[in-house]
Design a protein around this motif. Structure first.
Motif, PDB file in Angstrom:
ATOM      1  N   ARG A  84       4.982   2.600  -9.699  1.00 13.99           N
ATOM      2  CA  ARG A  84       4.294   3.803  -9.186  1.00 13.99           C
ATOM      3  C   ARG A  84       2.782   3.630  -9.353  1.00 13.99           C
ATOM      4  NH1 ARG A  84       8.152   8.583 -11.657  1.00 13.99           N
ATOM      5  NH2 ARG A  84       7.100   9.968 -10.196  1.00 13.99           N
ATOM      6  N   GLU A 110       8.587   7.122  -4.823  1.00 17.53           N
ATOM      7  CA  GLU A 110       8.704   8.541  -5.192  1.00 17.53           C
ATOM      8  C   GLU A 110       9.563   9.298  -4.192  1.00 17.53           C
ATOM      9  OE1 GLU A 110       4.592   9.552  -5.835  1.00 17.53           O
ATOM     10  OE2 GLU A 110       4.617   8.739  -7.879  1.00 17.53           O
ATOM     11  N   THR A 111       9.512   8.878  -2.920  1.00 13.26           N
ATOM     12  CA  THR A 111      10.411   9.464  -1.919  1.00 13.26           C
ATOM     13  C   THR A 111      11.862   9.085  -2.220  1.00 13.26           C
ATOM     14  OG1 THR A 111       8.674   9.324  -0.247  1.00 13.26           O
ATOM     15  CG2 THR A 111      10.924   9.583   0.558  1.00 13.26           C
ATOM     16  N   ARG A 151      12.086  14.247 -12.167  1.00  9.64           N
ATOM     17  CA  ARG A 151      11.430  13.096 -11.531  1.00  9.64           C
ATOM     18  C   ARG A 151      10.231  12.583 -12.323  1.00  9.64           C
ATOM     19  NH1 ARG A 151      11.882  15.631  -5.503  1.00  9.64           N
ATOM     20  NH2 ARG A 151      14.160  15.776  -5.558  1.00  9.64           N
ATOM     21  N   ASN A 152       9.709  13.401 -13.222  1.00  7.58           N
ATOM     22  CA  ASN A 152       8.592  12.958 -14.059  1.00  7.58           C
ATOM     23  C   ASN A 152       8.989  12.836 -15.525  1.00  7.58           C
ATOM     24  OD1 ASN A 152       6.516  12.720 -12.006  1.00  7.58           O
ATOM     25  ND2 ASN A 152       6.683  14.945 -11.814  1.00  7.58           N
ATOM     26  N   ASP A 197      -0.826   2.669  -6.897  1.00  7.78           N
ATOM     27  CA  ASP A 197      -1.505   2.345  -5.648  1.00  7.78           C
ATOM     28  C   ASP A 197      -2.614   1.364  -6.005  1.00  7.78           C
ATOM     29  OD1 ASP A 197      -3.117   2.190  -3.412  1.00  7.78           O
ATOM     30  OD2 ASP A 197      -2.866   4.300  -2.863  1.00  7.78           O
ATOM     31  N   LYS A 223       4.072   3.037  -3.964  1.00  5.23           N
ATOM     32  CA  LYS A 223       4.132   4.208  -4.859  1.00  5.23           C
ATOM     33  C   LYS A 223       4.775   5.391  -4.143  1.00  5.23           C
ATOM     34  CE  LYS A 223       1.245   7.225  -7.746  1.00  5.23           C
ATOM     35  NZ  LYS A 223      -0.128   7.486  -8.245  1.00  5.23           N
ATOM     36  N   LYS A 224       4.267   5.686  -2.974  1.00  2.39           N
ATOM     37  CA  LYS A 224       4.771   6.827  -2.201  1.00  2.39           C
ATOM     38  C   LYS A 224       6.243   6.623  -1.836  1.00  2.39           C
ATOM     39  CE  LYS A 224       3.916   9.158   2.204  1.00  2.39           C
ATOM     40  NZ  LYS A 224       3.162   9.069   3.472  1.00  2.39           N
ATOM     41  N   ASP A 225       6.598   5.393  -1.416  1.00  2.00           N
ATOM     42  CA  ASP A 225       7.971   5.112  -0.994  1.00  2.00           C
ATOM     43  C   ASP A 225       8.946   5.276  -2.159  1.00  2.00           C
ATOM     44  OD1 ASP A 225       9.644   3.802   1.333  1.00  2.00           O
ATOM     45  OD2 ASP A 225      10.260   2.769  -0.494  1.00  2.00           O
ATOM     46  N   SER A 264       0.813  -1.222   0.000  1.00  2.00           N
ATOM     47  CA  SER A 264       0.000   0.000   0.000  1.00  2.00           C
ATOM     48  C   SER A 264       0.847   1.273   0.000  1.00  2.00           C
ATOM     49  CB  SER A 264      -0.937   0.009   1.214  1.00  2.00           C
ATOM     50  OG  SER A 264      -0.189  -0.135   2.410  1.00  2.00           O
ATOM     51  N   ASP A 265       2.133   1.139   0.403  1.00  2.00           N
ATOM     52  CA  ASP A 265       3.022   2.316   0.466  1.00  2.00           C
ATOM     53  C   ASP A 265       4.028   2.366  -0.686  1.00  2.00           C
ATOM     54  OD1 ASP A 265       1.846   3.037   2.870  1.00  2.00           O
ATOM     55  OD2 ASP A 265       3.318   1.937   4.076  1.00  2.00           O
TER      56      ASP A 265
END
Length: 889
Positions: A567, A390-391, A409-410, A569, A386-388, A383-384
């Motif tokens: 990336r 990107e961090t 980054r994109n 969720d 994508k966020k992880d 569940s984390d």
């Protein structure tokens, strides 16, 4: 000499008086029932092998008194029941045996004394690569190419199987070493030379611990140490602490064994179990199949323990029946274990032994997860993810960071593949591999992947054609039950065809990516992703072009392949949209634990195991057709670029040379923490601009013929040049990643091998500076042999991975450790100094030695020879030199 414990020997069955065992219950010692089950195996081996020479009565007493002695750094000997090797580490072992025969002959001894005394099995599983995928004949093409590339190595191994007694070779195409061990080679109880005793094993692969899941005590050792065991020497080990890991509760329906093991890996890393045994207990263990337990035990090196032991229980006995072991064998196994108090009932807490400490995990708290992007212990909940990720993109360069500038980054790069246009971005999946002994041995996750593939195909989902998908099962049994259960064709439709039986992607044998994909990654400097169901994801290991690599369960590998990116969720975003325009979410196609278990009960049956393993040693026609010489001494071919007589024993005499002080040594390399054996001695591709490539080119080879470092471990000239050749090497002397260093006398930046050669020609000794966990990762003897050949006399580190320290000792390289609270920073070391290491005449285990710098500074470090036996090896210049002198005298 006679065994002082002969009075406790008795027949297991009065009707068979010649089949005996040492009945430990007749010791009538109250301490025995309190010992961890893993320690009971050490005790039995010490009692059975007690000869008052290699194994003494005092050693038996120390093990019996484990509760007190575990904290006292006491050395005990251990003679394992057998040794297991894979071909990457097995080839150099057989090369060493062949060279030892030559050396013994030169010293006037009988070369045929050099033979495995302890039974050894060698499984050829590391040589096959994913050169072809997504084709109906990928398996055959990859196997053909494997034989084409490795014919010399395979002929040499076949010679070894004929020349040496007690060495059995399992041919290529049979499966992965640890799965073959689990399903076929493991005895659980040995029946040898008229005695029953517990099966135990050491192997030249760190994931040998997988067999602990079946109740066979086993762990990885250095190739050099394994050779000594094969020659009848006991392992000298410090009596370990044993961490009791209590499992309670039931896993949630959507959780896989992979999720459980990644959770345990992170937890035990935090607990700190390096150098210890972990022994599992509690009612939760009874909820786990043998395959689940083996998955957990397999990852033992990733949490740093020596062994991760599950005692034998009725589920273990049931597994022996399921995998086709004979009824008589299974009955004897159970009877023996009951007689010696080694059969466990995990629901009976009165059987719980004493432990050094106890930690607990409620299986109900485990959630689906992955690990990455660069280390197996860095667990991330799905569940984390994508966020992880990107961090990580923006975080400082490190284990959890890539340091990508905000405006990049994109980034998106367009490319064409097979006439169609696609896009790649940071986080795009380019490798998706169901691979490795970790998961392919486990029917629950393999069938789970198959059922997910079936539902995905039926929902209209596909995998983009440029993603390198592959399925490399650990044994033919996996293909059998995937086919019989009807899920194989759905896996194939998504690109997960069987590409070979071996480690493949997990060991770095991922093969090439499409050129247009590599160009797009390079053009955008993209952090592309590999997702694999393996146990290792260190930098530069899986593929040079995948900077981020995540370990995941086989069903999640397929899910991320369908998504095409990390990336995502899964709870909020669809996996894809089918032809009808319907959004398909992961929850729509994820199989439940009950669904999987129903299919497993129906299709994973004993007949499969019998059919596959009855013909395992003869089924490979290409192996059968190999022509190998029959001489007892090997005739070295000077033209060979695979097999070469090593220089380790050049100039060896029967007389010992006293160790000398190391004077004015230069620092070859200066490292931070977690330098792995992959960094020191990579197993993967040979870069075209490397010293090894230049050597092979000079021998008339083209880049297509280079093969991998792993496949060339029988040639010291290649392996010395491949030492510290990992493209992700971070050397503090250089401001960018790469296998280079500064040659201080000239100030030039050179490839590491070239700098070492300059130092050697000038007569300068070398050392290496390092931080914590030096030598983490795979058991790799060349990570010690290579530095030795470069002229490295010592390593100074904050701490060592257990197997690598042992390998350094085995090669006569001194492992030095900073005093507690000290490191290069606190001592003000730059690495640009010259180091004189004072070696006293009388050495003791773990003594402090003085180090003088040419700047006038002096400090002390611990000499990490941990036992008297290790000091004996050092005085001989290494463990193999010791064995040669012993056999020749």
């Amino acid at each position: 000499m006679s065994n002082p414990f002969v009075q406790i020997v008795e027949p297991l069955d009065p009707k068979q008086p010649l089949k005996k065992f040492f009945n430990l219950s007749k010791l009538e010692d109250v301490r025995y029932a309190c010992l961890p089950f893993s320690i009971r195996i050490l005790l039995e081996a010490a009692i059975r092998n007690c000869d008052e020479f290699l194994v003494k009565k005092e050693d038996v007493e120390n093990i019996l008194n484990w509760k007190v002695m575990q904290h006292k750094n006491v050395e005990v000997p251990f003679k394992p029941a057998r040794v297991i090797l894979q071909d990457f580490t097995g080839v150099p072992a057989v090369v060493d045996f062949a060279a030892m025969r030559d050396a013994v002959k030169k010293l006037g001894g009988d070369p045929e004394k050099i033979n495995p005394i302890c039974p050894a099995d060698l499984v050829i599983d590391h040589s096959i690569q994913v050169d072809f995928n997504r084709q109906p004949d990928s398996l055959q093409k990859n196997q053909d190419l494997e034989f084409e590339r490795n014919k010399e190595r395979f002929e040499f191994l076949k010679w070894g199987s004929q020349a040496f007694k007690n060495l059995r070779i399992i041919p290529p195409g049979s499966g992965i070493i640890h799965q073959v061990n689990l399903e076929y080679l493991a005895r659980v109880v040995m029946d040898q030379d008229g005695y029953y005793y517990p099966d135990s094993v050491v192997g030249t692969d760190s994931h040998t611990t997988m067999i602990d899941g079946l109740g066979v005590l086993g762990w990885g050792v250095g190739g050099i140490e394994a050779e000594a065991v094969m020659l009848g020497q006991p392992i000298s080990m410090v009596l370990p602490e044993v961490v009791g890991y209590k499992l309670v509760g039931n896993p949630q329906p959507l959780v896989t064994s992979t999720d459980i093991v990644l959770t345990i890996t992170k937890h035990l890393r935090q607990v700190g179990v390096v150098g210890k045994f972990v022994e599992f207990f509690g009612p939760g263990v009874a909820q786990l199949s043998i395959a689940d337990r083996a998955t957990i035990a397999n990852m033992c090196p990733e949490y740093g323990a020596t062994a991760a032991y599950f005692p034998v229980d009725d589920i273990s006995i049931g597994y022996l029946i399921q995998t086709g072991r004979s009824e008589e064998k299974v009955m004897c196994t159970k009877r023996y274990l009951e007689a010696v108090g080694m059969l466990r009932d995990f629901k009976n807490s009165s059987q719980d032994p004493d432990f050094t400490q106890v930690v607990e995990l409620d299986l109900h708290t485990v959630v689906p997860c992955c690990s990455g992007p660069k280390r197996p212990q860095d667990k991330v909940a799905v569940s984390d993810m994508k966020k992880d990720f990107e961090t990580c993109l923006g975080a400082k360069q490190g284990f959890k960071g890539f340091q990508i500038a905000p405006d990049r980054r994109n980034s998106v790069v367009k490319f064409n593949f097979e006439g169609r246009d696609f896009e790649l971005a940071h986080g795009s999946v380019v490798i998706a591999a169901i691979t490795s002994c970790t998961n392919t041995s486990n029917p629950s996750v393999m069938l789970g992947a198959g059922l997910l593939a079936k539902k995905a195909v039926e929902a209209g989902l596909t995998v983009k054609p440029y993603i390198k998908t592959s399925l490399s099962p650990g044994s033919g049994v996996v293909t059998y039950y995937l086919r019989e259960s009807g899920v194989m064709r759905y896996l194939s439709q998504l690109g997960f065809d069987v590409v070979g039986y071996g480690c493949m992607t997990c060991i770095g044998n991922s093969g090439p990516l499409p050129e247009s994909v590599v160009e797009a990654i390079t053009q955008g400097d993209l952090v592309a992703v590999g997702v694999l169901s393996g146990n290792r994801n260190f930098e530069g290991r899986v593929h040079p072009n995948t900077r981020a690599n995540y370990l995941a369960s086989p069903p999640l590998v397929i899910a991320y392949a369908i998504a095409g990116t990390i990336r995502i969720d899964f709870e909020k975003e669809p996996l894809g949209i089918n032809a009808s325009g319907k959004k398909i979410f992961l929850k729509d196609i994820w199989p439940t634990r009950n669904e999987i278990q129903a299919v497993e009960r129906q299709f994973v049956i004993p007949g499969m195991f019998k059919e596959v393993y009855e013909k395992i040693e003869t089924v490979n026609k290409a192996w059968n057709a190999l022509d190998a010489p029959s001489d007892k001494l090997y005739t070295w071919n000077p033209k060979s670029t695979y097999i070469k007589s090593p220089p380790f024993f050049d100039g060896l005499t029967l007389a010992l040379q006293a160790p000398k002080t190391i004077e004015d040594a230069y620092v070859l390399l200066s490292f931070g923490d977690s330098v792995t054996t992959d960094h020191i001695s990579p197993a993967g591709n040979i870069a075209r601009n490397s010293p090894a490539a230049r050597y092979l080119t000079s021998r008339g080879l083209t880049p297509r013929e280079f093969n991998s470092y792993g496949s060339r471990r029988g040639n010291d000239a290649v392996m010395a040049r491949g030492t510290f050749a990992n493209i992700r090497l971070v050397n503090k002397f250089i401001d960018k990643q790469g296998p280079q260093t500064i040659h201080f006398p000239s100030g030039e930046i050179l490839d590491v091998f070239d700098a070492a050669e300059r130092y050697k020609q000038a007569g300068h000794p070398l050392i290496v500076l390092a931080g914590k966990e030096y030598g983490a990762g795979s058991s790799r003897d060349w990570a010690a042999k290579g530095p030795f050949l470069l002229g490295v006399k010592a390593v100074l580190a904050e701490s060592y991975e257990r197997i690598h320290r042992s390998n350094l000792v085995g090669m006569g390289v001194i492992p030095l450790q900073y005093l507690p609270g000290e490191d290069a920073g606190t001592l003000g070391l730059t690495g640009r100094e010259c180091y004189t290491i004072i070696i006293p005449e009388k050495l003791k285990p773990q003594m402090n030695v003085q180090i003088k710098l040419n700047t006038g500074k002096t400090f002390h470090a611990i000499m990490r020879f941990d036992t008297d036996v290790e000091l004996t090896y050092f005085h001989n210049g290494g463990i193999l030199n010791y064995m040669i002198r012993k056999m020749a005298s």
